[in-house]
Design an enzyme around this catalytic site. Structure first.
Site, short mmCIF file in Angstrom:
data_model
loop_
_atom_site.label_atom_id
_atom_site.label_comp_id
_atom_site.label_asym_id
_atom_site.label_seq_id
_atom_site.Cartn_x
_atom_site.Cartn_y
_atom_site.Cartn_z
N TYR A 62 0.84 -1.19 0.00
CA TYR A 62 0.00 0.00 0.00
C TYR A 62 0.88 1.25 0.00
O TYR A 62 1.62 1.52 0.95
CB TYR A 62 -0.93 0.03 1.21
CG TYR A 62 -1.99 -1.05 1.23
CD1 TYR A 62 -2.33 -1.76 0.08
CD2 TYR A 62 -2.66 -1.36 2.42
CE1 TYR A 62 -3.29 -2.76 0.12
CE2 TYR A 62 -3.63 -2.35 2.45
CZ TYR A 62 -3.93 -3.05 1.30
OH TYR A 62 -4.88 -4.03 1.33
N LEU A 97 -21.51 1.40 -3.59
CA LEU A 97 -22.51 1.30 -2.53
C LEU A 97 -22.37 2.42 -1.49
O LEU A 97 -22.86 2.30 -0.38
CB LEU A 97 -22.42 -0.07 -1.85
CG LEU A 97 -22.68 -1.25 -2.77
CD1 LEU A 97 -22.28 -2.56 -2.11
CD2 LEU A 97 -24.15 -1.29 -3.19
N PRO A 146 -16.62 -3.56 1.31
CA PRO A 146 -18.06 -3.60 1.54
C PRO A 146 -18.84 -2.59 0.72
O PRO A 146 -20.02 -2.79 0.45
CB PRO A 146 -18.19 -3.31 3.05
CG PRO A 146 -16.96 -2.52 3.38
CD PRO A 146 -15.88 -3.11 2.52
N LEU A 147 -18.17 -1.51 0.29
CA LEU A 147 -18.84 -0.50 -0.54
C LEU A 147 -18.53 -0.69 -2.03
O LEU A 147 -18.92 0.14 -2.85
CB LEU A 147 -18.45 0.91 -0.09
CG LEU A 147 -18.76 1.26 1.37
CD1 LEU A 147 -18.47 2.74 1.62
CD2 LEU A 147 -20.21 0.94 1.72
N GLY A 200 -16.98 2.18 -3.98
CA GLY A 200 -17.82 3.38 -4.07
C GLY A 200 -19.19 3.16 -4.67
O GLY A 200 -20.06 4.03 -4.56
N GLY A 215 -23.68 5.36 -1.77
CA GLY A 215 -24.87 6.22 -1.75
C GLY A 215 -24.77 7.44 -2.65
O GLY A 215 -25.66 8.29 -2.65
#
Length: 339
Positions: A55, A213, A207-208, A211, A215
């Site tokens: 990273y 998920l 989990p998103l 991006g 919103g």
């Protein structure tokens, strides 16, 4: 913040882990702000931090090390090795030679004398897993690391590693780190059940779904549709269009439920019985604050059923998102002949 036991390690970890991929050149270049974000997460009850040597070329580990001064004993610290750290072909993979060098480099950057969970970032088909597990077991005996795990391993690779550890009397992988979200449910088929069968802890990332998920009114807008990840937002691709349609339906569902989409997305992953912790990877403080606010969200059975109607269990809406289920090797035409 609730806690769960990480596989058979006996370590208690928070249901949310702080993923540090976005700290450094790959995301937030402000070290002071990144350190404050880490402290915010710790103050909220997060005790698991996950990073990797690759990273930002090690910069993420340096930032994490700075943030943990005086707080190291309160944290379950996880990092990863295996992806290329430069052009040298020997600075990658699962060889004993590279593992020893990689862990020494990570310990130096993290400014610590041990790593609680050392994970192989990807399987290495060039190296016998016996070689890798043997080297990692030596590091455990030396006190440099406490437990080991894998990331992005297929079910077959998980089983091979477990069997090899048993037969060769090595320490075994205690955890697996797969991608998992409302849009990428393929791991429900075999990866998560295999991890459960071996009593492994599961740390999920994404989990998103980069991006999708979060919103946002248009997930394909902005910095996401450029660079290496552009194909994930290219609406000319059928799989991407299918994701856009699923997100539209999920947004309508969250509006009915009175939940932000990001909160439903993280609560959905946390609800799976195989999942120990959900790794969240915020880039900005406001992203972190919003995700931490979802720590107590629980989804009803009715809501989970309605999610299944939009994205069926075990389905990756866009099969091109990830590559746990690789195409058969025979599709490489060089392997069709014996000579």
């Amino acid at each position: 913040m609730k806690h769960r036991i990480l596989g058979g390690t006996g370590l208690s970890v928070s249901e949310y882990g702080l993923g540090a991929m976005m700290f450094g050149a790959m995301g937030n270049t402000d070290h002071d702000e990144s350190i404050r974000m880490i402290h915010t997460a710790l103050d909220a009850g997060v005790n698991l931090i996950d990073t990797a040597d690759v990273y930002s070329g090690g910069e993420s580990e340096v930032i994490v090390g700075k943030a943990l001064k005086g707080r190291r004993d309160d944290v379950v610290l996880a990092t990863k090795f295996g992806l290329p750290m430069g052009e040298d072909p020997n600075r990658r993979g699962g060889s004993a030679r590279w593992i020893r060098r990689a862990v020494e480099d990570s310990l130096r950057r993290l400014d610590t004398d041990h790593i609680d969970l050392y994970q192989m970032h990807r399987p290495d088909p060039r190296t016998d897993v016996d070689e890798t597990l043997g080297a990692l077991s030596d590091l455990i005996r030396a006190g440099m690391i406490r437990a080991i795990g894998g990331s992005f391993f297929s079910p077959e690779e998980i089983v091979e590693a477990q069997w090899t550890a048993e037969r060769r009397v090595h320490h075994r992988f205690r955890t697996e780190q797969p991608p998992y979200s409302l849009l990428t449910r393929g791991v429900e088929n075999r990866v998560l059940p295999t991890a459960q069968r071996y009593g492994m802890g599961v740390l999920t990332f994404g989990p998103l779904n980069s991006g999708w998920l979060s919103g946002l009114a248009d997930p394909t807008a902005g910095h996401r549709n450029a660079g290496l990840g552009a194909k994930m937002f290219d609406l000319s691709q059928p799989g991407v269009r299918a994701k856009a349609d699923a997100v539209r339906k999920l947004n309508a569902l969250t509006a009915e439920a009175g939940l932000p989409l990001a909160h439903m997305a993280t609560a959905f992953v946390r609800a799976h019985p195989a999942v120990t912790a959900v790794l969240i990877g915020p880039r900005r403080p406001e992203h972190l604050d919003d995700l931490l606010a979802s720590a107590d969200v629980e989804l009803s059975d009715d809501l989970l059923d309605r999610i299944d109607d939009i994205v069926p269990p075990g389905v990756d809406v866009n099969p091109g998102d990830f590559y746990i289920d690789l195409p058969p090797p025979i599709t490489d035409k060089r392997l069709r002949r014996r000579w």
